[in-house]
Structure formats: C-alpha cells, structure tokens
Design a protein around this motif. Structure first.
Motif, PDB file in Angstrom:
ATOM      1  N   PHE A 156     -32.888 -16.811  10.477  1.00 41.33           N
ATOM      2  CA  PHE A 156     -33.731 -15.908   9.685  1.00 41.33           C
ATOM      3  C   PHE A 156     -33.471 -14.433   9.971  1.00 41.33           C
ATOM      4  O   PHE A 156     -33.832 -13.585   9.148  1.00 41.33           O
ATOM      5  N   ALA A 157     -32.889 -14.136  11.139  1.00 49.98           N
ATOM      6  CA  ALA A 157     -32.781 -12.741  11.608  1.00 49.98           C
ATOM      7  C   ALA A 157     -32.300 -11.790  10.516  1.00 49.98           C
ATOM      8  O   ALA A 157     -31.252 -12.010   9.887  1.00 49.98           O
ATOM      9  N   GLY A 158     -33.086 -10.732  10.270  1.00 46.07           N
ATOM     10  CA  GLY A 158     -32.669  -9.664   9.358  1.00 46.07           C
ATOM     11  C   GLY A 158     -32.734 -10.021   7.881  1.00 46.07           C
ATOM     12  O   GLY A 158     -32.396  -9.200   7.033  1.00 46.07           O
ATOM     13  N   LYS A 159     -33.158 -11.253   7.518  1.00 47.19           N
ATOM     14  CA  LYS A 159     -33.178 -11.612   6.085  1.00 47.19           C
ATOM     15  C   LYS A 159     -34.444 -11.084   5.413  1.00 47.19           C
ATOM     16  O   LYS A 159     -35.515 -11.044   6.025  1.00 47.19           O
ATOM     17  N   SER A 160     -34.334 -10.731   4.138  1.00 46.68           N
ATOM     18  CA  SER A 160     -35.513 -10.205   3.435  1.00 46.68           C
ATOM     19  C   SER A 160     -36.370 -11.373   2.935  1.00 46.68           C
ATOM     20  O   SER A 160     -35.868 -12.487   2.736  1.00 46.68           O
ATOM     21  N   GLY A 179     -46.870  -6.216   7.942  1.00 43.82           N
ATOM     22  CA  GLY A 179     -47.105  -5.736   6.583  1.00 43.82           C
ATOM     23  C   GLY A 179     -46.719  -6.716   5.500  1.00 43.82           C
ATOM     24  O   GLY A 179     -46.288  -6.325   4.413  1.00 43.82           O
ATOM     25  N   ILE A 180     -46.889  -8.024   5.752  1.00 44.50           N
ATOM     26  CA  ILE A 180     -46.525  -9.023   4.738  1.00 44.50           C
ATOM     27  C   ILE A 180     -47.815  -9.619   4.163  1.00 44.50           C
ATOM     28  O   ILE A 180     -48.814  -9.754   4.857  1.00 44.50           O
ATOM     29  N   ASP A 181     -47.784  -9.944   2.858  1.00 40.30           N
ATOM     30  CA  ASP A 181     -48.984 -10.521   2.236  1.00 40.30           C
ATOM     31  C   ASP A 181     -49.191 -11.958   2.693  1.00 40.30           C
ATOM     32  O   ASP A 181     -48.262 -12.751   2.645  1.00 40.30           O
ATOM     33  N   PRO A 182     -50.427 -12.301   3.097  1.00 39.75           N
ATOM     34  CA  PRO A 182     -50.637 -13.680   3.546  1.00 39.75           C
ATOM     35  C   PRO A 182     -50.598 -14.674   2.377  1.00 39.75           C
ATOM     36  O   PRO A 182     -50.956 -14.340   1.254  1.00 39.75           O
ATOM     37  N   THR A 183     -50.151 -15.885   2.666  1.00 36.56           N
ATOM     38  CA  THR A 183     -50.127 -16.957   1.656  1.00 36.56           C
ATOM     39  C   THR A 183     -50.638 -18.215   2.342  1.00 36.56           C
ATOM     40  O   THR A 183     -50.951 -18.188   3.520  1.00 36.56           O
ATOM     41  N   GLU A 184     -50.679 -19.337   1.594  1.00 30.38           N
ATOM     42  CA  GLU A 184     -51.082 -20.589   2.237  1.00 30.38           C
ATOM     43  C   GLU A 184     -50.088 -21.694   1.903  1.00 30.38           C
ATOM     44  O   GLU A 184     -49.213 -21.513   1.070  1.00 30.38           O
ATOM     45  N   GLY A 185     -50.266 -22.822   2.572  1.00 30.82           N
ATOM     46  CA  GLY A 185     -49.472 -24.002   2.253  1.00 30.82           C
ATOM     47  C   GLY A 185     -48.004 -23.823   2.601  1.00 30.82           C
ATOM     48  O   GLY A 185     -47.649 -23.010   3.444  1.00 30.82           O
ATOM     49  N   PRO A 186     -47.140 -24.574   1.913  1.00 27.57           N
ATOM     50  CA  PRO A 186     -45.722 -24.536   2.230  1.00 27.57           C
ATOM     51  C   PRO A 186     -45.163 -23.109   2.222  1.00 27.57           C
ATOM     52  O   PRO A 186     -44.345 -22.754   3.062  1.00 27.57           O
ATOM     53  N   GLU A 187     -45.654 -22.282   1.302  1.00 25.81           N
ATOM     54  CA  GLU A 187     -45.107 -20.931   1.212  1.00 25.81           C
ATOM     55  C   GLU A 187     -45.382 -20.116   2.480  1.00 25.81           C
ATOM     56  O   GLU A 187     -44.545 -19.362   2.951  1.00 25.81           O
ATOM     57  N   LEU A 188     -46.591 -20.285   3.043  1.00 24.09           N
ATOM     58  CA  LEU A 188     -46.925 -19.582   4.290  1.00 24.09           C
ATOM     59  C   LEU A 188     -45.933 -19.957   5.382  1.00 24.09           C
ATOM     60  O   LEU A 188     -45.393 -19.114   6.088  1.00 24.09           O
ATOM     61  N   ALA A 237     -38.110 -12.860  10.963  1.00 19.21           N
ATOM     62  CA  ALA A 237     -36.874 -12.122  10.676  1.00 19.21           C
ATOM     63  C   ALA A 237     -36.958 -10.688  11.187  1.00 19.21           C
ATOM     64  O   ALA A 237     -35.948 -10.094  11.552  1.00 19.21           O
ATOM     65  N   GLN A 238     -38.193 -10.145  11.227  1.00 27.67           N
ATOM     66  CA  GLN A 238     -38.331  -8.733  11.613  1.00 27.67           C
ATOM     67  C   GLN A 238     -38.750  -8.538  13.063  1.00 27.67           C
ATOM     68  O   GLN A 238     -38.806  -7.415  13.547  1.00 27.67           O
ATOM     69  N   MET A 239     -39.084  -9.606  13.721  1.00 31.03           N
ATOM     70  CA  MET A 239     -39.699  -9.515  15.045  1.00 31.03           C
ATOM     71  C   MET A 239     -38.627  -9.475  16.130  1.00 31.03           C
ATOM     72  O   MET A 239     -37.581 -10.086  15.965  1.00 31.03           O
ATOM     73  N   THR A 240     -38.914  -8.772  17.240  1.00 34.11           N
ATOM     74  CA  THR A 240     -37.962  -8.893  18.359  1.00 34.11           C
ATOM     75  C   THR A 240     -38.096 -10.300  18.941  1.00 34.11           C
ATOM     76  O   THR A 240     -39.193 -10.841  19.017  1.00 34.11           O
ATOM     77  N   ALA A 241     -36.966 -10.855  19.343  1.00 38.05           N
ATOM     78  CA  ALA A 241     -36.898 -12.246  19.837  1.00 38.05           C
ATOM     79  C   ALA A 241     -37.462 -13.214  18.795  1.00 38.05           C
ATOM     80  O   ALA A 241     -38.031 -14.259  19.126  1.00 38.05           O
ATOM     81  N   GLY A 242     -37.292 -12.849  17.510  1.00 41.27           N
ATOM     82  CA  GLY A 242     -37.817 -13.664  16.416  1.00 41.27           C
ATOM     83  C   GLY A 242     -37.327 -15.109  16.450  1.00 41.27           C
ATOM     84  O   GLY A 242     -38.098 -16.025  16.169  1.00 41.27           O
ATOM     85  N   SER A 243     -36.057 -15.317  16.817  1.00 40.04           N
ATOM     86  CA  SER A 243     -35.522 -16.686  16.785  1.00 40.04           C
ATOM     87  C   SER A 243     -36.225 -17.572  17.798  1.00 40.04           C
ATOM     88  O   SER A 243     -36.474 -18.756  17.536  1.00 40.04           O
TER      89      SER A 243
END
Ligand code: PHE
Length: 424
Positions: A112-116, A266-275, A285-291
């Motif tokens: 996921f790293a760096g993906k939008s 800053g991401i919009d929350p969702t539910e279910g599979p999409e969340l 993808a945006q977090m340090t040590a995200g993997s």
C-alpha cells in the motif's frame, strides 16, 4: 473409538473464549465503530449497551440453555433452520475471509505504501470482482478453518481460541497505541464518543438491536452448538455475560484503533468492506511504518474472521452428527466441498453474494433469535430452566423470572419490529 467417546467438551475458559471467538468477527471491526460514530457516539453506545443487557444476553442464555440441556434434540426444526442459515452465511463469509488473507499478504509485501485512495479503491474493485484470486484465497481460508475443525472441539476449536483470542487483544492494543499517538487523532475520538443527540433517531435504536444480535452471534444456532459441549457444572449466565462484555470491549477497541487514525490522516470514514479494504489501506499508505501496522490490522481481521468461520462450520458438523452418526472427519469430507461450491457460487455470481448477505442478516438471524426466545420462553419445562439457572447458574429466582419475562414478551415484540423494518 468414535468422536463421541473421545469428547469431553469445553473447559470453563475454553467455552468463553470459543464463544467470544465466534462473536468477535467482522461485525465488530467494520460495522460497530462506524454505526457508533454515525448515530451520535456515546448517546448510541448507551442504547447499544441497554440492548445487549435486555435482549442480547437473555437470548444468549436461551440458546445456551437449548444447547447445554440437550433440548436441541427435541427441537430439531430449530437446528434445521440454523443449518440452512449457516450454509448461506458460509458462502459469503469464506469469500470475505479470503479477502482478508489476500490483504494480509499484500500488507506484508508493503504493497500500500505511497498509493492514493483512488488507486487503492480501483485495486480493491478489480480484485473483488475478479474470479481467480478470490477463489484461491477463499480456498485457503476454507482450508485453514477446516484444519481447525478437523482437529475437533478441544484440540481444534478450544485450543485455537485460547491461542488466538489473547493475541487478537494484543494486536488491538498495539494498533490503538499507534492510532492515538498520531497528530489530530482527537477528532476521531470525538467522532466515536461525543454524545451527539442530533445524530440520534429511532432508526438508531433499531440499528443498535440489529447490530447487537449479529455481533453476539445469536439466532444462528452457534451458541446452541457450542454450549452442547459445556460441562454440567458450567455457568450459562456468567458465560453469556463474559462473552457479551468481551465482544463489546473489542468492538469499542476496534473503533479507537481505526477512527482516530482515519481522521488524523484527513480521510472520510466509511463502513463495511470499503472501510477495511479501501479507507484503511489509504491510511496505512500515508503512515510511518504503515506496512507493519497494515500487517497487524489484517492479521487481526483474519483471526476474527477465521474464528467466526469455524463456529458457523461447527453448526453444520454438529447437526450432521445427529443425522448420520458419521465420524467428524467423514462428515467434513462431505461438508467442506459443499461449502467450497457455495463460496465459488458467491464469487462467480456477485448477486448471490449480496442476496446471501441480506437474506441472512435482515431476515434469517432475527427469525432465528425469535425461535430460541419462543422455545425457552414458552415451550421448555419452566422448572428445569429455573433449576439450571439457580443451581449451576447461581441466579436468584426473581432474576430468572425477569429473563423469562424478556424472552416471552419483550424480545418477540422487538424482533418483530426489527424484522418488519428490515423488510421495508
Ligand atoms: N458475530 C460475528 C460478528 O460480529 C458475526 C458472525 C456471523 C459470526 C456469522 C459467526 C457467524 O462479526
């Protein structure tokens, strides 16, 4: 020696952890936190807790009594109903468990790293509407849970629950630690917890009841099957309460692990599979040590899903034992390929997936819960029930009367309301 002779049943901690393993599932992680935030945080939480105490726990007690007392042999059609329901549930639950495993695999590769978020959304859509990879991962998910089932009640289900449930809690604590230390995480805590009565509506109450049944695994025959392996001296009301508390704590912890991080980035929350498969990968993808955290999260999801999958499978395995007297292994040789075919059906025909999902959660689960409440409220011998609750269950007689009152009157009315609104 047959499985029956070998079986001693669950230990006291074993039955709590195994039942909690069933209750703690995808509903706790991808549904509860979002419904909580959407319906006014702490305001909704109070209603949810009331539902658990007033309806959830009494129906759990009813189902556990049907299982432990051997009443399930008298009410064979209840078992038939649960089996039909569990077969439908298994079709899509195996597929979703497969998705969790695929995402665990992707996380471990740092995918996921760096993906939008847009790219991650397209990737998930491409994966989940595909045929080959979902089928491969569904098969792996089915093999993993079959291995646990194959090993039997104590060596498989009980041992798995004792190992995996504490591990699940440790993962959650690690994820919460990361989430709460991100800058801006308080917005997420506020979303979850701030009592906002404006977001609260009648619909919120119905949501709370539906979620309570689904989350506690009532109405599916799972508690009946698991508690048929309880020992005579084991305490039904205490087990039901402990499981309900664990289930609620894990759902709340999942919320605190997920939403502060989602808001902090800053991401919009969702539910279910999409969340789970789009929003959270975007967070990782945006977090340090995200993997590392993504791997922990999808490990959590996979454990929660597999322990629930095993419990649904056990309903069918136990039912077939009464029908055929075959050994557990022989039964599984028939059951596992059938589940695999159902899973394939869900993969090949996406409509089937949605149909199975809404048919089970909106109609069949409330109906199953209604049946158990009705049988224990009106049909079983009242003295036997009271004796079980007061001797092994340690309850006072008035408490048992209160439970009976709930099962006889309030629960059926409430379930009928959920049922009708679900249909509408
Ligand atoms: N109780 C589980 C959850 O909260 C759901 C579940 C459904 C478990 C079907 C077993 C069978 O997600």
């Amino acid at each position: 020696m047959t499985t029956k002779q070998k079986r001693k049943g669950f230990g006291t901690i074993g039955v709590v952890l195994a039942t909690a393993g069933s209750a703690i599932g995808l509903g706790n992680i991808w549904k509860f936190p979002y419904i909580l935030g959407q319906n006014g945080g702490a305001a909704w939480l109070v209603i949810y807790l009331v539902c658990v105490a007033l309806f959830g726990i009494p129906i759990m007690i009813a189902e556990m009594y049907i299982g432990k007392s051997g009443q399930k042999d008298r009410w064979k059609w209840i078992q038939g109903w649960s089996v039909a329901l569990c077969i439908l549930l298994l079709g899509f639950y195996t597929v979703v468990t497969g998705w969790c495993l695929e995402y665990l695999h992707l996380s471990m590769q740092g995918h996921f790293a760096g993906k939008s978020p847009e790219v991650l959304k397209l990737e998930f859509e491409a994966f989940s509407s595909g045929k080959l990879w979902p089928a491969i991962w569904m098969t792996i998910a089915l093999m993993l849970s079959s291995m646990i089932e194959w090993a039997g009640v104590e060596k498989g289900i009980e041992r798995m629950s004792k190992m995996l449930m504490p591990f699940l809690l440790v993962i959650l604590v690690l994820l919460i630690g990361k989430s709460l230390t991100l800058d801006g995480s308080t917005v997420g805590v506020r979303f979850l917890m701030w009592p906002d009565w404006e977001k609260f509506s009648i619909g919120s109450i119905l949501n709370a009841m539906g979620q309570c049944f689904f989350s506690l695994s009532v109405g599916m025959g799972i508690l009946v099957a698991y508690s048929s392996y309880m020992q005579k001296q084991q305490n039904i009301p205490r087990t039901a309460m402990q499981v309900a508390i664990l289930d609620t704590i894990v759902a709340l912890m999942a919320g605190v692990a997920i939403f502060p991080a989602v808001f902090a980035l800053g991401i919009d929350p969702t539910e279910g599979p999409e969340l789970v498969f789009v929003t959270l990968p975007s967070v990782f993808a945006q977090m340090t040590a995200g993997s590392v955290f993504a791997t922990l999260f999808f490990l959590l999801m996979s454990i929660a899903a597999i322990t629930s999958l095993v419990s649904i499978m056990e309903v069918i395995v136990a039912w077939m034992k009464d029908k055929t007297r075959w050994t557990r292994h022989k039964r599984m040789l028939v059951i596992v390929p059938t589940i695999w075919l159902l899973g394939m059906l869900c993969i090949l025909l996406p409509n089937c997936f949605n149909l199975f999902d809404s048919l089970t959660s909106k109609m069949m689960i409330p109906a199953g819960a209604l049946l158990s409440a009705w049988v224990v409220g009106w049909k079983v011998n009242k003295e036997d029930f009271i004796r079980e609750m007061t001797t092994h269950g340690g309850l006072q007689a008035w408490m048992v009367q209160l439970i009976l009152l709930m099962l006889r009157w309030l629960t059926p009315v409430i379930i009928l309301i959920i049922f009708v609104t679900g249909l509408v």
